[in-house]
Enzyme design. Structure first.
Site, mmCIF file in Angstrom:
data_model
loop_
_atom_site.group_PDB
_atom_site.id
_atom_site.type_symbol
_atom_site.label_atom_id
_atom_site.label_comp_id
_atom_site.label_asym_id
_atom_site.label_seq_id
_atom_site.Cartn_x
_atom_site.Cartn_y
_atom_site.Cartn_z
ATOM 1 N N SER A 90 28.134 37.112 28.792
ATOM 2 C CA SER A 90 26.950 37.629 28.102
ATOM 3 C C SER A 90 27.131 39.074 27.640
ATOM 4 O O SER A 90 26.404 39.546 26.764
ATOM 5 C CB SER A 90 25.736 37.535 29.038
ATOM 6 O OG SER A 90 25.485 36.197 29.405
ATOM 7 N N ALA A 126 29.487 47.293 21.571
ATOM 8 C CA ALA A 126 28.983 46.014 21.072
ATOM 9 C C ALA A 126 28.791 46.044 19.557
ATOM 10 O O ALA A 126 28.756 44.996 18.911
ATOM 11 C CB ALA A 126 27.664 45.669 21.762
ATOM 12 N N GLU A 172 19.195 29.109 18.567
ATOM 13 C CA GLU A 172 20.070 28.508 19.574
ATOM 14 C C GLU A 172 19.294 28.206 20.852
ATOM 15 O O GLU A 172 19.415 27.127 21.439
ATOM 16 C CB GLU A 172 21.233 29.445 19.887
ATOM 17 C CG GLU A 172 22.144 28.929 20.994
ATOM 18 C CD GLU A 172 23.334 29.852 21.250
ATOM 19 O OE1 GLU A 172 24.083 29.588 22.209
ATOM 20 O OE2 GLU A 172 23.512 30.827 20.491
ATOM 21 N N ARG A 173 18.466 29.146 21.267
ATOM 22 C CA ARG A 173 17.769 28.994 22.540
ATOM 23 C C ARG A 173 16.636 27.976 22.463
ATOM 24 O O ARG A 173 16.427 27.207 23.413
ATOM 25 C CB ARG A 173 17.280 30.364 23.004
ATOM 26 C CG ARG A 173 18.446 31.197 23.496
ATOM 27 C CD ARG A 173 18.169 32.662 23.667
ATOM 28 N NE ARG A 173 19.393 33.316 24.157
ATOM 29 C CZ ARG A 173 19.602 34.620 24.167
ATOM 30 N NH1 ARG A 173 18.674 35.444 23.699
ATOM 31 N NH2 ARG A 173 20.737 35.111 24.626
ATOM 32 N N GLN A 213 16.986 12.343 43.872
ATOM 33 C CA GLN A 213 16.556 12.141 45.261
ATOM 34 C C GLN A 213 15.714 10.871 45.398
ATOM 35 O O GLN A 213 15.878 10.098 46.350
ATOM 36 C CB GLN A 213 15.757 13.352 45.738
ATOM 37 C CG GLN A 213 15.346 13.315 47.200
ATOM 38 C CD GLN A 213 16.517 13.561 48.147
ATOM 39 O OE1 GLN A 213 17.537 14.090 47.737
ATOM 40 N NE2 GLN A 213 16.361 13.170 49.392
ATOM 41 N N HIS A 240 15.955 8.273 43.673
ATOM 42 C CA HIS A 240 16.815 7.107 43.520
ATOM 43 C C HIS A 240 17.616 6.827 44.791
ATOM 44 O O HIS A 240 18.264 5.775 44.881
ATOM 45 C CB HIS A 240 17.799 7.311 42.356
ATOM 46 C CG HIS A 240 17.243 6.960 41.012
ATOM 47 N ND1 HIS A 240 16.331 7.755 40.355
ATOM 48 C CD2 HIS A 240 17.480 5.895 40.192
ATOM 49 C CE1 HIS A 240 16.034 7.210 39.183
ATOM 50 N NE2 HIS A 240 16.718 6.081 39.062
ATOM 51 N N THR A 266 22.157 32.879 30.146
ATOM 52 C CA THR A 266 21.725 32.379 31.446
ATOM 53 C C THR A 266 20.238 32.638 31.677
ATOM 54 O O THR A 266 19.624 33.470 31.002
ATOM 55 C CB THR A 266 22.512 33.056 32.581
ATOM 56 O OG1 THR A 266 22.202 34.462 32.582
ATOM 57 C CG2 THR A 266 24.014 32.871 32.415
ATOM 58 N N GLU A 282 18.984 34.227 34.032
ATOM 59 C CA GLU A 282 18.815 35.635 34.421
ATOM 60 C C GLU A 282 18.749 36.551 33.200
ATOM 61 O O GLU A 282 17.931 37.480 33.154
ATOM 62 C CB GLU A 282 19.970 36.045 35.345
ATOM 63 C CG GLU A 282 19.962 35.376 36.711
ATOM 64 C CD GLU A 282 20.380 33.911 36.668
ATOM 65 O OE1 GLU A 282 19.988 33.153 37.584
ATOM 66 O OE2 GLU A 282 21.103 33.506 35.717
#
Length: 380
Positions: free
Chosen positions: A133, A179, A243-244, A337, A339, A366, A368
């Site tokens: 990231s 950056a 994208e998100r 679970q 299943h 992510t 975060e």
């Protein structure tokens, strides 16, 4: 609740996508999972069906629509079919906007027809072994040599990395620029010094070819600079909202589908002489997941409409991405679970959904990072 964001045209498109999946994808998907890569024939079939380049202008062979609801339909149907390894969404919704918004006229005529036909599979290479990231940590360099760029470095976790004919590489063009010293350099298949490493062995999405890429003194034509020199940071930030939200759409679709599968299962599966659905704990689990999915779906549909209208901001896209994908992860775990032992068997859709979906909270930023973006906007 009845969804209200789609028209008859979207419903007809959904039927087309389902027919395509039934004919061109589902009969072959198990083999692709074993091979670790989707057949090129499937990409060509998607191109013939008009599923690639939905937002690309018609003059270059695309669909000519900026209505993101069509992309949402694609994401939902591919997710419900359990075929996330066929990365049409990556091609259309993540890489496509870079080519349509940044490419010169010459670049568009060179690259977009193949993009839409399926002859040119695409990838974007940002992540490096030591940089995820954090764009400032990117070490791949593109040195200006007058009539060409000299590209050196390596990338990892690159989706479509094996098949890609066109790779948008994020590279450092100004060493001291941090950056903001990065540019987008397009590397084409066959470039001398461009090598692909191994097809990485993942826990899920086995048919999605994810690779390491290496660049050793690759001479890239000057005309393969995409967008502005040193402008990659701004270009990348501009496209992240789409994208998100695209990842989020797949996330809620996966959660809803898992809930449907599990609801059917607990009605049929018996324990202690009666269906699991008769147990209060099971009913409460289903009730909680159904409510969470309904609330999330309402928010996601609003985000899809806002993005179609050009009003979705980075903060709400981040909210959608982290919430929907974390919900997907929780629902997958709870459904597995319910299943019992069968949920742990690879032949059951819930098992594959559990492993296929785990990456959703990681790529595209992510959870975060999403929380950091949201928190920073509220507490600045």
């Amino acid at each position: 609740m009845q969804r209200q964001i789609f028209t008859e045209e979207h419903d007809a498109f959904r039927a087309t996508v389902r027919a395509f999946l039934d004919k061109e994808v589902l009969p072959y998907y198990e083999q692709w999972e074993k091979d670790g890569v989707v057949s090129r024939d499937a990409w060509l079939a998607a191109g013939r069906q008009g599923l690639l380049g939905l937002a690309v202008p018609e003059e270059y062979g695309g669909g000519g629509t900026t209505d993101f609801r069509y992309s949402a339909v694609l994401a939902e149907e591919f997710t419900r079919a359990g075929v996330p390894g066929f990365a049409v969404g990556l091609h259309n919704d993540i890489i496509g906007p870079y080519l349509t918004s940044l490419a010169t006229e010459e670049q568009k005529r060179r690259w977009l027809p193949g993009f839409c036909s399926g002859e040119t599979v695409t990838a974007i290479a940002m992540t490096e072994p030591g940089a995820g990231s954090d764009l400032q940590a990117i070490r791949t360099t593109a040195e200006d040599k007058g009539d060409h760029w000299l590209l050196n470095g390596s990338k990892t976790f690159i989706s479509n990395g094996i098949l890609a004919d066109l790779v948008i590489v994020v590279a450092r063009t100004t060493p001291e620029g941090g950056a903001k010293g990065l540019s987008l350099i397009v590397v084409e298949r066959g470039a001398e010094g461009f090598e692909r490493g191994r097809n990485l062995d993942k826990i899920g999405q086995k048919s999605q070819d994810t690779a390491e890429l290496f660049f050793h003194d690759v001479r890239v034509p000057k005309e393969n600079l995409l967008g502005e020199r040193d402008g990659a940071f701004l270009h990348l930030m501009t496209n992240l909202a789409q994208e998100r939200v695209a990842i989020a759409v797949a996330g809620i679709a996966a959660a809803e589908h898992l809930l449907e599968i599990t609801t059917r299962y607990v009605k049929e599966r018996e324990a202690f002489g009666r269906p699991l659905a008769k147990l209060q704990h099971v009913r409460f689990e289903i009730a909680e997941m159904a409510t969470e999915c309904a609330v999330t779906r309402t928010f996601l549909d609003r985000c899809v409409v806002d993005h179609t209208e050009g009003t979705l901001d980075a903060v709400h896209a981040s909210m959608a991405k982290w919430w929907a994908t974390e919900l997907q992860k929780r629902v997958a775990d709870r459904c597995l679970q319910l299943h019992g032992g069968y949920g742990y068997m690879a032949e059951y859709p819930v098992a594959r959904a559990f492993t296929d979906g785990r990456v959703q909270t990681i790529y595209g930023g992510t959870t975060e990072i999403m929380k950091e973006i949201i928190g920073r906007s509220l507490l600045a």
